[in-house]
Design an enzyme around this catalytic site. Structure first.
Site: not given
Ligand code: G6Q
Length: 547
Positions: A210, A216, A272-273, A358, A389, A509
């Protein structure tokens, strides 16, 4: 930070639930079922092809009435309407929360600051579909003219967990001639293992981010670029045919060398989620094709409409959310186990971990007041029957109360002898065993030695929901995910927290950026952390230096 007695715990319905809990605390599911032969059929609800049996919760009709009253007192109806209307309910980021717009049908209208966002959503979906059709048919070729056979999604968190889960869930519907890999971890092993058997000339990377600034993802994306260039003779022009981006950040995408024509957009009103049904789902669409992807969106939408319009007493996400509150705040359950009896949903618990924790792992209310009650429980799980199990022992006979969500499908995608009947027998057996257990008398009647009786008895009275669908297909997946999204929102509304921000991931972070430079710099400067962190940094630097 302000601390005060919260509104929630002073609400009449909350107070009444506290008193009611005292009466119900010792009541056994065994007697609740014995006293009401209709319970197993009346405490159920069905909508959009999803059947929910919530009868095996420790509730009565009064509990439900009070929980529904609590929802009214907390203004759930107005909050739902506010979300669907595009109000900026994510107050700490001053954003609307409109994942429901991602699955609104063409022709619907959802206004955000006076602008209809639905046409934008469909323009991106059409662009994705066009790209997928070209790539899947072989019209889109790699730099050397070869067909693309491998797709590697690079993303993390919300830009990874949804795509991975959906790919696994819909594998039956995917193009099996293509290979899909997902790279998320900054641990180089993730990238190296993902590409070790791939041919660069046949590989496309989707950089899903996003923000397009996530450490990462950008680190992995740069390694992917190097890997590609090394494999294809170092020509930077290769990037255009082997990289596409999913992002809200066009300038950063361009800086990376990806043509914005190959960027699939989404918007800051998609968390994001909550984004697997946006362009973040490009890998899903590449796997299953545009038609199946649209079918998944229609499944989402059907559940959205149910959530938006159904009376709370018959509203699946509302009921599930309220029951989660009941189990968590009154019975003190700290976790919820999610147990899909469907191998294709093996990543569903991991996906739900982010969605639930989250979203609702918050300790202040919308106005910044510290809560004086529990919020989001820990969600965890594994597909059945494997979990049986391993950890089910604790659920059946341990000291902790673990409410369970059993998820199952009446039809299997892979009919094979008796497998499916046996799988389903296990679902029903587990919910029965958890609720009703096995009494000392029963254990004795089975001939157990007296000293073994306490070891072999099952108290029962363990709550569970059973969620049944007909068949795992794209629509069903959409419905299931939307069911949990809205249940999470319902819980957040009751707890008066913001389910849509995630400030808790920030601190680590920031510190990691600072420590990274300390690990890499040659200087012996004082690090200025606590003595433990300083020592760990020194130790790592020494061992790194001695290699
Ligand atoms: C979700 C968070 C988080 C996000 C990641 C990746 O709700 O915002 O999990 O999706 O940190 O972020 P980017 O898509 O910006 O790389």
């Amino acid at each position: 930070m302000a601390t005060a007695i919260s509104f929630l715990t002073t609400r009449p319905a909350w107070k009444a639930l506290e008193a009611h809990y005292k009466e119900l605390q010792k009541v056994q599911l065994r007697s609740l079922f014995a006293n009401d032969p209709q319970r197993g059929t009346s405490m159920t609800a069905e909508a959009a092809g999803v059947f929910l049996d919530y009868s095996k919760n420790r509730i009565t009709g009064d509990t439900l009435r009070l929980l529904l009253q609590l929802a009214e007192e907390c203004g759930l109806r107005a909050r739902i309407d506010g979300m669907f209307r595009g109000e900026k309910i994510n107050v700490t980021e001053n954003r609307s929360v409109l994942h429901v717009a991602l699955r609104a049908p063409k022709g619907a209208s959802i206004l955000l600051d006076g602008v209809d966002v639905v046409p934008q959503v469909h323009a991106v979906l059409d662009k994705m579909a066009d790209f997928c059709n070209r790539l899947r048919s072989g019209t889109w070729k790699g730099h050397t003219g070869k067909r693309i056979r491998n797709i590697v999604n690079i993303g993390i968190g919300g830009s990874d967990l949804g795509p991975v889960m959906a790919y696994e869930a819909l594998k039956q519907y995917s193009d099996r001639t293509m290979t899909f890999r997902f790279v998320s971890n900054i641990d180089g092993t993730d990238f190296v293992e993902a590409v070790r058997d791939l041919e660069p000339s046949e590989t496309l990377f989707i950089v899903s981010s996003k923000t397009f600034t996530t450490l990462e993802t950008m680190t992995n994306a740069h390694s992917a670029r190097q890997w590609l260039l090394a494999g294809l003779g170092g020509d930077a022009k290769t990037v255009a045919k082997h990289f596409v981006a999913v992002s809200t950040n066009a300038p950063e995408v361009t800086k990376f060398g990806i043509d914005v024509a190959n960027m699939f957009e989404f918007w800051d009103w998609v968390g994001g989620r909550y984004s697997m049904d946006s362009a973040i789902g490009l890998s899903t669409m590449l796997a299953v094709g545009p038609e199946h992807f649209r079918a998944m969106l229609s499944g989402f939408h059907e559940m959205d409409e149910h959530f938006r319009t159904a009376p709370f007493a018959r509203n699946l996400p509302v009921l599930m959310g309220l029951l989660a509150v009941w189990n968590s705040n009154f019975f003190g359950a700290e976790t919820v186990a999610v147990l899909p009896y469907e191998q294709y949903l093996k990543r569903f618990p991991a996906y739900l971990q982010q969605l639930t924790m989250e979203s609702n792992g918050k300790r202040v209310t919308l106005d910044g007041t510290a809560v004086d009650y529990q919020t989001g429980p820990v969600y965890w799980g594994e597909p059945g029957t494997n979990g049986q199990h391993s950890f089910y022992q604790l659920i059946h006979q341990g000291t902790k109360l673990v409410p369970c969500d059993f998820i199952a499908f009446s039809e299997t995608l892979n009919p094979l002898g008796r497998h499916h009947d046996l799988l389903m027998a296990n679902v029903f057996a587990q919910t029965e065993a958890l609720a009703f257990g096995r009494s000392a008398e029963q254990v004795r009647a089975e001939g157990a030695a007296e000293w073994l009786v306490p070891h072999r008895l099952f108290e029962g009275n363990r709550p569970s929901n059973t969620i049944l669908l007909r068949r795992l297909n794209p629509e069903a997946l959409g419905k299931l995910v939307a069911l949990y999204e809205h249940s999470v929102f319902t819980q957040g509304v009751i707890w008066q927290i913001n389910s849509f921000d995630q400030w808790g991931v920030e601190l680590g972070k920031v510190l990691a950026q600072r420590i990274a430079s300390e690990l890499e710099s040659g200087s012996e400067a004082k690090f200025g952390h606590d003595s433990s962190t300083n020592n760990l940094i020194r130790r790592y630097r020494t061992s790194k230096g001695s290699r």
